[in-house]
Design a protein around this motif. Structure first.
Motif, PDB file in Angstrom:
ATOM      1  N   SER A 367      27.154  43.170 -20.255  1.00 23.44           N
ATOM      2  CA  SER A 367      26.770  42.441 -21.453  1.00 23.44           C
ATOM      3  C   SER A 367      25.259  42.493 -21.655  1.00 23.44           C
ATOM      4  N   SER A 368      24.845  43.095 -22.768  1.00 20.16           N
ATOM      5  CA  SER A 368      23.403  43.178 -23.036  1.00 20.16           C
ATOM      6  C   SER A 368      22.820  41.793 -23.259  1.00 20.16           C
ATOM      7  N   VAL A 369      23.593  40.904 -23.868  1.00 21.01           N
ATOM      8  CA  VAL A 369      23.032  39.592 -24.162  1.00 21.01           C
ATOM      9  C   VAL A 369      22.881  38.761 -22.884  1.00 21.01           C
ATOM     10  N   GLY A 404      23.833  53.652 -25.071  1.00 20.21           N
ATOM     11  CA  GLY A 404      24.970  53.986 -24.198  1.00 20.21           C
ATOM     12  C   GLY A 404      26.274  53.845 -24.954  1.00 20.21           C
ATOM     13  N   THR A 405      26.390  52.773 -25.720  1.00 24.60           N
ATOM     14  CA  THR A 405      27.612  52.532 -26.484  1.00 24.60           C
ATOM     15  C   THR A 405      27.814  53.629 -27.530  1.00 24.60           C
ATOM     16  N   ALA A 406      26.721  54.002 -28.203  1.00 27.60           N
ATOM     17  CA  ALA A 406      26.829  55.036 -29.235  1.00 27.60           C
ATOM     18  C   ALA A 406      27.246  56.363 -28.617  1.00 27.60           C
ATOM     19  N   VAL A 449      33.322  45.488 -26.514  1.00 34.56           N
ATOM     20  CA  VAL A 449      33.366  45.539 -27.979  1.00 34.56           C
ATOM     21  C   VAL A 449      33.196  46.974 -28.483  1.00 34.56           C
ATOM     22  N   GLY A 450      32.534  47.798 -27.668  1.00 35.34           N
ATOM     23  CA  GLY A 450      32.312  49.191 -28.055  1.00 35.34           C
ATOM     24  C   GLY A 450      33.609  49.883 -28.431  1.00 35.34           C
ATOM     25  N   ILE A 451      34.673  49.594 -27.716  1.00 33.34           N
ATOM     26  CA  ILE A 451      35.950  50.275 -27.963  1.00 33.34           C
ATOM     27  C   ILE A 451      36.564  49.817 -29.290  1.00 33.34           C
ATOM     28  N   CYS A 481      28.709  51.196 -17.170  1.00 35.39           N
ATOM     29  CA  CYS A 481      27.705  52.274 -17.179  1.00 35.39           C
ATOM     30  C   CYS A 481      26.938  52.280 -18.498  1.00 35.39           C
ATOM     31  N   ARG A 482      27.670  52.135 -19.634  1.00 38.40           N
ATOM     32  CA  ARG A 482      26.947  52.247 -20.912  1.00 38.40           C
ATOM     33  C   ARG A 482      26.036  51.040 -21.135  1.00 38.40           C
ATOM     34  N   THR A 483      26.427  49.871 -20.614  1.00 41.65           N
ATOM     35  CA  THR A 483      25.559  48.698 -20.787  1.00 41.65           C
ATOM     36  C   THR A 483      24.248  48.875 -20.015  1.00 41.65           C
TER      37      THR A 483
HETATM   38  N1  ASP Z   1      29.094  45.904 -23.316  1.00 38.69           N
HETATM   39  C1  ASP Z   1      28.183  46.538 -24.213  1.00 38.69           C
HETATM   40  C2  ASP Z   1      26.895  45.738 -24.251  1.00 38.69           C
HETATM   41  O1  ASP Z   1      26.913  44.531 -24.127  1.00 38.69           O
HETATM   42  C3  ASP Z   1      28.746  46.705 -25.579  1.00 38.69           C
HETATM   43  C4  ASP Z   1      29.908  47.687 -25.516  1.00 38.69           C
HETATM   44  O2  ASP Z   1      29.638  48.897 -25.466  1.00 38.69           O
HETATM   45  O3  ASP Z   1      31.063  47.264 -25.433  1.00 38.69           O
HETATM   46  O4  ASP Z   1      25.849  46.291 -24.407  1.00 38.69           O
END
Ligand code: ASP
Length: 511
Positions: A367-369, A404-406, A449-451, A481-483
């Motif tokens: 989670s980025s937040v 990462g998400t993109a 949420v990315g999915i 990994c993407r986060t």
């Molecule tokens: N988990 C990612 C984030 O918080 C968002 C996502 O790719 O689902 O940055």
């Protein structure tokens, strides 16, 4: 000899490794199921192990498609979830054969009124609550911290001109790096072609295990357009936005408030700014305190995830996973290093030394937040970036910048198209880049949420949306990994903007 306690970032790294080991030791047993059923008004829980055949029976009839083998734990759980959702009742019969070839029956158990069929919880999962507390603490800090620091940050930029300069630099860097990330993702996915390597059985297995998950996500699908995104940016009620953690709306409101504070009389503005400045300091101090339990939180979170999903789940989709992980590594250590080397005064090595704590927290919490408070602390205290810049650039980044998400959305879209035998032309691939930039901005900075936003991209280029069933099983691990890449990107851009504005003080890598 006196043993010295390792520094916090090393403690967190050690916790990550130990947690992964612990989780793989206490892994979920894939040959065991927990069954809860009602018998004579009593709720009975039973463990089923090493079944040879598992059958769902309707009105005394055995149906071939509802008969499962010993290695189909996930399929059984998914099928039961479907029955439960449709409120259908089936009897369960479990067979155990002594000799599988000759099918010599040694045991046959029937269960009626089955209420639950699930995996058995392991020790590693039973400590997950410790990690949940850690994530909640970080989330608890994040919203007031974003509000307070953005208000002070925007107010301290002083004038609208400076605000516009820094704002446009930040936005263009965020959008530029995101576009680079997806382009890398698309190139990698086209070169490796992971979807063309996948065999038909794996495809069918994944589609059947995850199809009910997919339909529930498709039900929640939201409409998406640029005009809609702009409308959604403006909160009807800022307190409502705060209460429901609508990050983009919170950012919009706080920046507006901060800016307008510079337009009113100084004696009126000052107490408001001082109040939020104090609040932001308190929140940063709270981060220090919460970080004391970071090693425990990280340990518990990673142990629970590894025990549930295991790294071997990546094997089913090994080429897809490797393509994405390779792309993420290249972007994290290649693109950002280059960006820092060319445009920043901070040494690349110092940046990565300071940032590892942020990366581990991003990786484990997905989670980025939740990672934002730590990122703000590290960029300010370790990398020496001024508070007014970290307060503005990082909350904005946590909300809209998701390289990462993109990249993941790009790789996943190409992968699914390849599995379904759809050839995407250049025009469609460009559409993916454009929609993925927008979708990653609109992706909420929380796990998984990315999915959901990927569905929008698939729709835009006509790839079957059910295809997300293929990648659902590995999503949790790849989300981690993407986060980690997302949060590194926020910090890298912050360093570049700070360097261009001369807002960097002394680096301190000791804490
Ligand atoms: N988990 C990612 C984030 O918080 C968002 C996502 O790719 O689902 O940055």
């Amino acid at each position: 000899m006196k043993l010295k306690m390792p520094k916090l970032h090393n403690q967190i790294l050690i916790a990550l490794l130990l947690g992964a080991l612990f989780g793989s030791f206490f892994k979920i047993n894939t040959h065991r199921l927990v069954l809860k059923y009602e018998k004579e008004k009593l709720l009975i829980e039973e463990k089923i192990e090493k079944w040879s055949k598992f059958v769902f029976i309707k009105h005394g009839e055995t149906i071939d498609s509802l008969t499962y083998g010993s290695d189909q734990q996930l399929e059984i759980i998914a099928q039961f979830a479907k029955f439960k959702k449709n409120k259908q009742k089936y009897e369960v019969v479990v067979f155990n054969f002594f000799n599988k070839e000759q099918q010599k029956l040694i045991e046959e158990n029937q269960y009626q009124n089955v209420l639950l069929i699930d995996k058995e919880e392991t020790l590693a999962q039973s400590i997950k609550w410790l990690g949940d507390i850690f994530i909640r603490l970080l989330n608890m800090i994040a919203v007031p911290l974003v509000v307070a620091s953005l208000i002070v940050g925007a107010a301290s930029l002083g004038d609208i001109k400076k605000f516009a300069r820094i704002g446009s630099k930040t936005l263009s860097l965020y959008i530029g790096t995101t576009a680079i990330a997806i382009t890398f993702g698309l190139i990698a996915a086209n070169l490796v072609a992971p979807g063309e390597i996948m065999n038909v059985e794996t495809k069918e297995k994944l589609m059947s295990v995850y199809d009910s998950d997919v339909s529930s996500r498709l039900e929640n699908e939201v409409g998406f357009s640029i005009s809609n995104m702009l409308v959604e940016l403006v909160p009807k009620n800022p307190f409502g936005a705060i209460a429901s953690s609508e990050m983009l709306q919170i950012v919009f409101f706080s920046v507006m408030l901060g800016m307008v504070l510079t337009l009113i009389k100084k004696e009126k503005a000052e107490p408001v700014i001082n109040f939020f400045d104090g609040l932001s300091d308190v929140m940063i101090k709270l981060v220090d305190i919460v970080m004391l339990i970071a090693p425990i939180g990280v340990f518990a979170l990673i142990a629970a995830t590894v025990s549930e999903f295991g790294f071997d789940i990546l094997q089913t989709l090994i080429w897809y996973s490797l393509t994405l992980i390779g792309g993420l590594l290249l972007h994290t250590f290649g693109t950002y290093s280059l960006l820092l080397k060319v445009f920043s005064k901070i040494k690349v090595i110092d940046f990565f030394k300071a940032i590892r704590r942020v990366q581990v927290i991003g990786f484990t919490t997905s989670s980025s937040v939740a990672t934002l408070p730590v990122n703000m602390e590290v960029c300010h205290e370790s990398l020496g970036i001024s508070k007014s810049l970290t307060s503005f650039v990082l909350p904005l980044g946590a909300t809209i910048n998701m390289d990462g998400t993109a990249m993941y959305q790009g790789v996943a879209a190409i992968f699914i198209a390849q599995v379904f035998g759809i050839d995407l032309n250049i025009g469609q691939q460009l559409t993916i880049i454009l929609t993925a930039v927008l979708a990653s901005i609109g992706t909420a900075p929380v796990p998984g949420v990315g999915i959901i936003m990927l569905i929008i991209i698939l729709k835009a280029v006509g790839i079957p949306q059910e295809g997300i069933a293929l990648i659902m099983g590995v999503d949790r691990i790849l989300d981690m990994c993407r986060t980690a890449t997302n949060v590194t990107g926020d910090a890298a851009v912050c360093c570049v903007v700070a360097s261009s504005e001369n807002e960097i003080g002394k680096i301190n890598l000791d804490n």
